[in-house]
Design a protein around this motif. Structure first.
Motif, PDB file in Angstrom:
ATOM      1  N   HIS A  28       0.816  -1.210   0.000  1.00  0.00           N
ATOM      2  CA  HIS A  28       0.000   0.000   0.000  1.00  0.00           C
ATOM      3  C   HIS A  28       0.856   1.268   0.000  1.00  0.00           C
ATOM      4  CE1 HIS A  28      -4.283   0.168   0.352  1.00  0.00           C
ATOM      5  NE2 HIS A  28      -4.398  -0.644   1.376  1.00  0.00           N
ATOM      6  N   CYS A  44      -6.083   3.688  -4.448  1.00  0.00           N
ATOM      7  CA  CYS A  44      -5.962   2.236  -4.309  1.00  0.00           C
ATOM      8  C   CYS A  44      -6.717   1.420  -5.356  1.00  0.00           C
ATOM      9  CB  CYS A  44      -6.396   1.824  -2.902  1.00  0.00           C
ATOM     10  SG  CYS A  44      -5.421   2.559  -1.586  1.00  0.00           S
ATOM     11  N   MET A  66      -4.413  -8.500   1.492  1.00  0.00           N
ATOM     12  CA  MET A  66      -5.023  -7.290   0.967  1.00  0.00           C
ATOM     13  C   MET A  66      -5.572  -7.462  -0.447  1.00  0.00           C
ATOM     14  SD  MET A  66      -5.551  -4.073   1.681  1.00  0.00           S
ATOM     15  CE  MET A  66      -6.426  -2.928   0.638  1.00  0.00           C
ATOM     16  N   HIS A  87      -8.288  -4.691  -2.797  1.00  0.00           N
ATOM     17  CA  HIS A  87      -9.133  -3.501  -2.716  1.00  0.00           C
ATOM     18  C   HIS A  87      -9.804  -3.259  -4.055  1.00  0.00           C
ATOM     19  CE1 HIS A  87      -9.452   0.658  -0.517  1.00  0.00           C
ATOM     20  NE2 HIS A  87     -10.626   0.112  -0.770  1.00  0.00           N
ATOM     21  N   SER A 135      -4.927  -8.707   6.599  1.00  0.00           N
ATOM     22  CA  SER A 135      -3.915  -8.328   5.618  1.00  0.00           C
ATOM     23  C   SER A 135      -2.671  -7.720   6.247  1.00  0.00           C
ATOM     24  CB  SER A 135      -4.508  -7.355   4.582  1.00  0.00           C
ATOM     25  OG  SER A 135      -5.116  -6.251   5.206  1.00  0.00           O
ATOM     26  N   PHE A 171      -1.117  -4.928   4.071  1.00  0.00           N
ATOM     27  CA  PHE A 171      -1.735  -3.663   4.470  1.00  0.00           C
ATOM     28  C   PHE A 171      -0.678  -2.628   4.854  1.00  0.00           C
ATOM     29  CE2 PHE A 171      -3.557  -0.752   7.604  1.00  0.00           C
ATOM     30  CZ  PHE A 171      -4.709  -0.339   6.957  1.00  0.00           C
ATOM     31  N   HIS A 227       0.305   1.588   4.668  1.00  0.00           N
ATOM     32  CA  HIS A 227      -0.887   2.434   4.658  1.00  0.00           C
ATOM     33  C   HIS A 227      -1.004   3.104   6.024  1.00  0.00           C
ATOM     34  CE1 HIS A 227      -5.051   3.775   4.274  1.00  0.00           C
ATOM     35  NE2 HIS A 227      -5.047   3.381   3.015  1.00  0.00           N
ATOM     36  N   ARG A 285      -8.649   2.085   6.050  1.00  0.00           N
ATOM     37  CA  ARG A 285      -7.511   1.934   6.951  1.00  0.00           C
ATOM     38  C   ARG A 285      -7.541   0.615   7.707  1.00  0.00           C
ATOM     39  NH1 ARG A 285      -6.887   7.833   9.869  1.00  0.00           N
ATOM     40  NH2 ARG A 285      -7.487   9.103   8.108  1.00  0.00           N
ATOM     41  N   PRO A 291      -6.979  -3.277   8.478  1.00  0.00           N
ATOM     42  CA  PRO A 291      -6.217  -4.435   8.030  1.00  0.00           C
ATOM     43  C   PRO A 291      -7.023  -5.719   7.982  1.00  0.00           C
ATOM     44  CG  PRO A 291      -5.690  -3.959  10.308  1.00  0.00           C
ATOM     45  CD  PRO A 291      -6.619  -2.874   9.847  1.00  0.00           C
ATOM     46  N   ARG A 310     -13.269  -3.974   5.557  1.00  0.00           N
ATOM     47  CA  ARG A 310     -12.886  -2.834   4.743  1.00  0.00           C
ATOM     48  C   ARG A 310     -14.022  -2.339   3.865  1.00  0.00           C
ATOM     49  NH1 ARG A 310      -7.995  -5.330   4.001  1.00  0.00           N
ATOM     50  NH2 ARG A 310      -8.688  -6.189   2.025  1.00  0.00           N
TER      51      ARG A 310
END
Length: 489
Positions: free
Chosen positions: A29, A68, A119, A121, A139, A171, A174, A471, A473, A478
């Motif tokens: 990230h 992202c 992770m 996204h 993540s 993650f 980030h 934000r 993990p 998320r």
């Protein structure tokens, strides 16, 4: 496709099942190129530095977008955000278009086993991504690395000789950078990038980032050690990439170099006998999927908008006395932003020497996303971020790498500006780039931010570590639970 089948790339390269390579794909990230192997001062990342030394290290790679989901969507599809549907963040309700095929889907159809740990996204429904196996419950790098190691060892123990794609999403790097998880670096012994003011809040902010880098770097080291332990380094491409620039002012969420420039390190299988080298050519996020497909001998679909650098990667070091060993694959990259925490339509094209940006709405010079707006570094800004943003920007990167002096009105550059403006227009037309008008775009942004704020105000969001979807993990936390229509978003 059975294990004895043959796949053929768009250039005719054939690979039998016994020859087909694997991929271990590690992505981080919000890091940009902030590693010591890219010149960042004070960064402790020995495992990535060692990986870079024996790899193809790309020095001019750019994300298609400075945030992202759009940037990651291009990495995994070879298509620009406005083409694949991810023009905004997945937790704001944006999804791939129905016709989009992802890298794991394409490789899965050609006989590769595919797995994702950590992770992602790109979608509120991870099953949509096309992996055979996945675990997005956590993540954080330690968990992701342990699950990845277990998967590789189990596969070996079972005698599974099928090629594979293993994706490990961290993650780390980030925001935020909790000191109890990531002991910060000494703020007095680090280098402040030239696009940021050298001020105490910035140094302390960077110190937290560097702590998270060191933690994640150690996890990469453990994963690489397992790959070697199992003998998989002989047959495995290791790909390390970041999604976009640092989560600091004038980087993430901008189309300047620090917003779209990414670290990209590609280590060939040992059996390829390719020495490590620097790859200085322009490389776009849309190029990753076609490049990997061709390296693996898998056909590149016509729908992919990126170009393959496979031949250039395989060409090796230039011969003595020669500056290069391969033709230039591309001499420009196109980047875009449509939505982040607001509607902020921007498009850009950059070459090695110049950058040209078109801003389609009246906005402040910097439209800071929430995580940066809350940061110590934002407090160190001098107020210029609130000045009006020009409609067009042009920078001579040879003398102004941080894009500070807008030369759009300088007649000395009239030909270069006209050239890049024409390239940008041509790209937008050829890829079907259509922007909503100001009223519609703002309404869409208000709707997804209202849903987001409602979630933050809910009892669910009030629980510890559930303050911002971007934000978190923990993968299942998320995404928003509903979009505005009672459907998953």
């Amino acid at each position: 496709m059975d294990s004895a089948s043959v796949t053929t790339s768009s250039t005719g390269t054939a690979a039998t099942s016994a020859q087909r390579d694997n991929i271990v794909f590690v992505h981080w990230h919000d890091l940009g190129r902030h590693l010591s192997c890219y010149g960042a001062e004070g960064v402790d990342s020995p495992h990535l530095d060692a990986l870079a030394a024996e790899s193809i290290r790309l020095t001019n790679a750019h994300a298609t977008a400075p945030l992202c989901s759009p940037s990651r969507g291009s990495l995994f599809t070879g298509r620009y955000p406005h083409s694949n549907g991810l023009v905004g963040l997945a937790h704001h309700g944006f999804e791939y278009n129905d016709d989009v095929l992802t890298l794991p889907q394409l490789l899965g159809g050609a006989g590769w086993r595919t797995a994702l740990f950590g992770m992602q996204h790109e979608s509120s429904d991870p099953e949509r991504l096309g992996f055979d196996e996945l675990d997005v419950s956590d993540s954080l790098c330690d968990y992701v690395t342990e699950r990845s190691q277990d998967w590789l060892r189990a596969r070996q123990s079972a005698g599974d000789e099928s090629p594979f794609l293993l994706t490990a999403g961290f993650f780390e790097t980030h925001r935020p950078y909790p000191a109890d998880q990531y002991p910060p670096a000494d703020p007095h012994r680090l280098g402040v990038p030239g696009f940021l003011p050298d001020a105490r809040p910035v140094r302390e902010d960077l110190a937290g980032l560097l702590g998270s880098i060191t933690k994640a770097d150690a996890a990469v080291g453990r994963l690489l050690a397992t790959i070697a332990e199992l003998g998989l380094d002989e047959s495995t491409w290791v790909v390390f990439i970041t999604d976009h620039g640092l989560a600091f002012p004038r980087a993430k969420s901008t189309l300047y170099r620090e917003g779209t420039g990414v670290a990209c390190i590609v280590r060939p299988p040992r059996r390829r006998a390719l020495a490590g080298r620097v790859y200085p050519d322009m490389f776009s996020g849309v190029d990753l999927t076609p490049t990997l497909l061709e390296l693996l001998g898998v056909e590149i679909p016509d729908s992919i908008e990126g170009v393959s650098h496979a031949d250039a990667f395989l060409a090796g070091r230039p011969a003595p006395g020669r500056s290069r060993s391969h033709p230039v694959v591309r001499d420009e990259v196109f980047t875009e932003k449509t939505y982040h925490d607001n509607f902020d339509p921007i498009r850009a094209v950059r070459t090695r020497n110049y950058a040209y940006i078109e801003n389609y709405s009246q906005r402040p010079a910097l439209s800071l996303p929430l995580d940066i707006r809350d940061s110590p570094s934002a407090l160190a800004l001098d107020g210029s971020q609130d000045l009006p943003r020009p409609a067009k920007e042009f920078y001579d990167l040879r003398v102004d790498p941080y894009e500070r002096v807008n030369l759009i009105a300088d007649p000395q550059y009239a030909d270069e500006i006209a050239d890049l403006a024409g390239r940008l227009t041509g790209w937008r037309e050829s890829t079907g780039d259509r922007l909503p008008d100001e009223r519609t775009g703002n309404a869409i942004a208000r709707e997804f931010m209202a849903r987001y704020q409602r979630q933050l105000a809910s009892d669910y969001a009030a629980e510890p570590e559930r303050q911002l979807p971007s934000r978190r993990p923990r993968g299942s936390e998320r995404e928003l639970r509903e979009n505005g229509r009672g459907e998953r978003a």
